[in-house]
Design a protein around this motif. Structure first.
Motif, mmCIF file in Angstrom:
data_model
loop_
_atom_site.group_PDB
_atom_site.id
_atom_site.type_symbol
_atom_site.label_atom_id
_atom_site.label_comp_id
_atom_site.label_asym_id
_atom_site.label_seq_id
_atom_site.Cartn_x
_atom_site.Cartn_y
_atom_site.Cartn_z
ATOM 1 N N PRO A 75 0.820 -1.221 0.000
ATOM 2 C CA PRO A 75 0.000 0.000 0.000
ATOM 3 C C PRO A 75 0.850 1.267 0.000
ATOM 4 C CG PRO A 75 -0.745 -1.545 1.677
ATOM 5 C CD PRO A 75 0.556 -2.062 1.160
ATOM 6 N N HIS A 76 0.341 2.293 -0.662
ATOM 7 C CA HIS A 76 0.940 3.628 -0.667
ATOM 8 C C HIS A 76 -0.189 4.592 -0.333
ATOM 9 C CE1 HIS A 76 4.875 2.709 -2.555
ATOM 10 N NE2 HIS A 76 4.204 1.660 -2.981
ATOM 11 N N ARG A 77 -0.153 5.157 0.842
ATOM 12 C CA ARG A 77 -1.241 6.029 1.301
ATOM 13 C C ARG A 77 -1.212 7.364 0.555
ATOM 14 N NH1 ARG A 77 -2.912 7.584 7.464
ATOM 15 N NH2 ARG A 77 -5.134 7.434 7.056
ATOM 16 N N PRO A 78 -2.330 7.742 -0.061
ATOM 17 C CA PRO A 78 -2.376 9.038 -0.747
ATOM 18 C C PRO A 78 -2.472 10.171 0.267
ATOM 19 C CG PRO A 78 -4.522 8.006 -0.819
ATOM 20 C CD PRO A 78 -3.598 7.011 -0.170
ATOM 21 N N CYS A 79 -2.231 11.405 -0.210
ATOM 22 C CA CYS A 79 -2.384 12.548 0.694
ATOM 23 C C CYS A 79 -3.832 13.016 0.732
ATOM 24 C CB CYS A 79 -1.447 13.688 0.317
ATOM 25 S SG CYS A 79 -1.731 14.444 -1.282
ATOM 26 N N ALA A 80 -4.630 12.617 -0.276
ATOM 27 C CA ALA A 80 -6.052 12.979 -0.301
ATOM 28 C C ALA A 80 -6.790 12.074 -1.275
ATOM 29 C CB ALA A 80 -6.240 14.435 -0.716
ATOM 30 N N VAL A 81 -8.073 11.889 -1.014
ATOM 31 C CA VAL A 81 -8.978 11.208 -1.944
ATOM 32 C C VAL A 81 -10.066 12.212 -2.296
ATOM 33 C CG1 VAL A 81 -10.609 9.313 -2.292
ATOM 34 C CG2 VAL A 81 -8.546 8.939 -0.925
ATOM 35 N N VAL A 82 -10.254 12.436 -3.591
ATOM 36 C CA VAL A 82 -11.222 13.419 -4.071
ATOM 37 C C VAL A 82 -12.293 12.693 -4.874
ATOM 38 C CG1 VAL A 82 -11.523 15.558 -5.367
ATOM 39 C CG2 VAL A 82 -9.363 15.103 -4.223
ATOM 40 N N ALA A 91 -11.917 18.098 -14.055
ATOM 41 C CA ALA A 91 -10.949 19.011 -14.678
ATOM 42 C C ALA A 91 -10.410 20.013 -13.662
ATOM 43 C CB ALA A 91 -11.595 19.737 -15.861
ATOM 44 N N ALA A 92 -11.276 20.557 -12.815
ATOM 45 C CA ALA A 92 -10.841 21.518 -11.802
ATOM 46 C C ALA A 92 -9.930 20.841 -10.773
ATOM 47 C CB ALA A 92 -12.054 22.151 -11.119
ATOM 48 N N THR A 93 -10.207 19.584 -10.440
ATOM 49 C CA THR A 93 -9.369 18.821 -9.513
ATOM 50 C C THR A 93 -7.980 18.617 -10.101
ATOM 51 O OG1 THR A 93 -11.290 17.709 -8.540
ATOM 52 C CG2 THR A 93 -9.157 16.619 -8.286
ATOM 53 N N VAL A 94 -7.931 18.256 -11.374
ATOM 54 C CA VAL A 94 -6.637 18.075 -12.037
ATOM 55 C C VAL A 94 -5.862 19.394 -12.050
ATOM 56 C CG1 VAL A 94 -5.542 17.576 -14.269
ATOM 57 C CG2 VAL A 94 -7.380 16.102 -13.417
ATOM 58 N N ARG A 95 -6.544 20.493 -12.352
ATOM 59 C CA ARG A 95 -5.877 21.794 -12.346
ATOM 60 C C ARG A 95 -5.327 22.134 -10.958
ATOM 61 N NH1 ARG A 95 -10.091 23.099 -15.997
ATOM 62 N NH2 ARG A 95 -11.382 23.944 -14.312
ATOM 63 N N ALA A 96 -6.090 21.817 -9.912
ATOM 64 C CA ALA A 96 -5.631 22.088 -8.545
ATOM 65 C C ALA A 96 -4.385 21.267 -8.218
ATOM 66 C CB ALA A 96 -6.745 21.801 -7.541
ATOM 67 N N CYS A 97 -4.361 20.010 -8.642
ATOM 68 C CA CYS A 97 -3.191 19.156 -8.392
ATOM 69 C C CYS A 97 -1.976 19.658 -9.159
ATOM 70 C CB CYS A 97 -3.498 17.709 -8.779
ATOM 71 S SG CYS A 97 -4.682 16.901 -7.684
ATOM 72 N N VAL A 98 -2.183 20.042 -10.400
ATOM 73 C CA VAL A 98 -1.074 20.558 -11.211
ATOM 74 C C VAL A 98 -0.528 21.838 -10.587
ATOM 75 C CG1 VAL A 98 -0.475 21.559 -13.465
ATOM 76 C CG2 VAL A 98 -1.813 19.445 -13.351
ATOM 77 N N ALA A 99 -1.415 22.728 -10.171
ATOM 78 C CA ALA A 99 -0.984 23.984 -9.556
ATOM 79 C C ALA A 99 -0.175 23.735 -8.281
ATOM 80 C CB ALA A 99 -2.187 24.873 -9.251
ATOM 81 N N GLY A 121 3.884 7.165 -3.826
ATOM 82 C CA GLY A 121 4.523 8.362 -3.311
ATOM 83 C C GLY A 121 3.598 9.289 -2.566
ATOM 84 N N GLY A 122 2.309 8.985 -2.501
ATOM 85 C CA GLY A 122 1.396 9.778 -1.694
ATOM 86 C C GLY A 122 0.683 10.907 -2.401
ATOM 87 N N GLY A 123 0.413 10.787 -3.671
ATOM 88 C CA GLY A 123 -0.310 11.821 -4.409
ATOM 89 C C GLY A 123 -1.798 11.826 -4.090
ATOM 90 N N VAL A 124 -2.558 12.463 -4.960
ATOM 91 C CA VAL A 124 -4.004 12.576 -4.800
ATOM 92 C C VAL A 124 -4.683 11.482 -5.624
ATOM 93 C CG1 VAL A 124 -6.015 14.024 -5.326
ATOM 94 C CG2 VAL A 124 -3.966 15.047 -4.342
ATOM 95 N N VAL A 125 -5.624 10.788 -5.021
ATOM 96 C CA VAL A 125 -6.450 9.809 -5.736
ATOM 97 C C VAL A 125 -7.735 10.506 -6.145
ATOM 98 C CG1 VAL A 125 -7.815 7.699 -5.493
ATOM 99 C CG2 VAL A 125 -5.480 7.778 -4.606
ATOM 100 N N ILE A 126 -8.046 10.442 -7.430
ATOM 101 C CA ILE A 126 -9.296 11.005 -7.944
ATOM 102 C C ILE A 126 -10.245 9.831 -8.167
ATOM 103 C CG2 ILE A 126 -10.398 12.340 -9.763
ATOM 104 C CD1 ILE A 126 -7.665 13.670 -10.274
#
Length: 154
Positions: A75-82, A91-99, A121-126
């Motif tokens: 397991p790799h725990r994400p920093c957030a689940v959206v 699309a807005a979620t992707v833009r927020a992650c990119v920013a 690595g702990g990114g965001v899960v959409i």
């Protein structure tokens, strides 16, 4: 190919998933956010989901569940689940992650066998679970189906 046969340590043929070969190729990325960066990211993700705070999880069981799928990598725990509810929110979620310069990965039901729904690595899960549009157009013999609709429902 998602599976191949390899010699096991006992000299017999055994199936091995492609992730087994690719595991050493997964970049060693680790998302490290300061508390202020994490707070800013969460605010941006909530805003991306139309202000729905319940669309963003940053602790507890949701992160543990999203840390794995049906594959064998650890397991790799994400920093957030959206859980965006519309394509515009995705699309807005992707833009927020990119920013925020935070990696992201999509997640359906978590039944994949190759580790594709894991936020290494702990990114965001959409998560696609809130994308529930189901519109049957009988005259056109067509259906418009959101990514969160299960086949059984269709």
């Amino acid at each position: 190919l998602s599976c191949f046969l390899a010699l096991s340590d006992r000299g017999t043929l055994a199936p091995r998933g492609l992730t087994h070969i690719m595991a050493p190729l997964i970049p060693d990325i680790k998302v490290e956010l300061t508390p202020q960066q994490r707070e800013s990211l969460v605010k941006a993700l909530v805003a991306a989901c139309g202000g729905r705070a319940d669309a963003v999880d940053v602790d507890g069981d949701a992160l543990d569940e999203a840390s794995k799928d049906m594959s064998f990598p650890p397991p790799h725990r994400p920093c957030a689940v959206v859980r965006p509810a519309t394509p515009e929110e995705v699309a807005a979620t992707v833009r927020a992650c990119v920013a925020a310069r935070v990696p992201m990965c999509p997640r359906g039901a978590g039944t994949g066998l190759e580790g594709g729904a894991i936020a290494y690595g702990g990114g965001v899960v959409i998560s696609t679970e809130a994308l529930r549009r189901l519109e049957v157009l009988e005259n056109e013999m067509m259906a418009v189906v959101g990514a969160g609709v299960y086949k059984e429902e269709l």
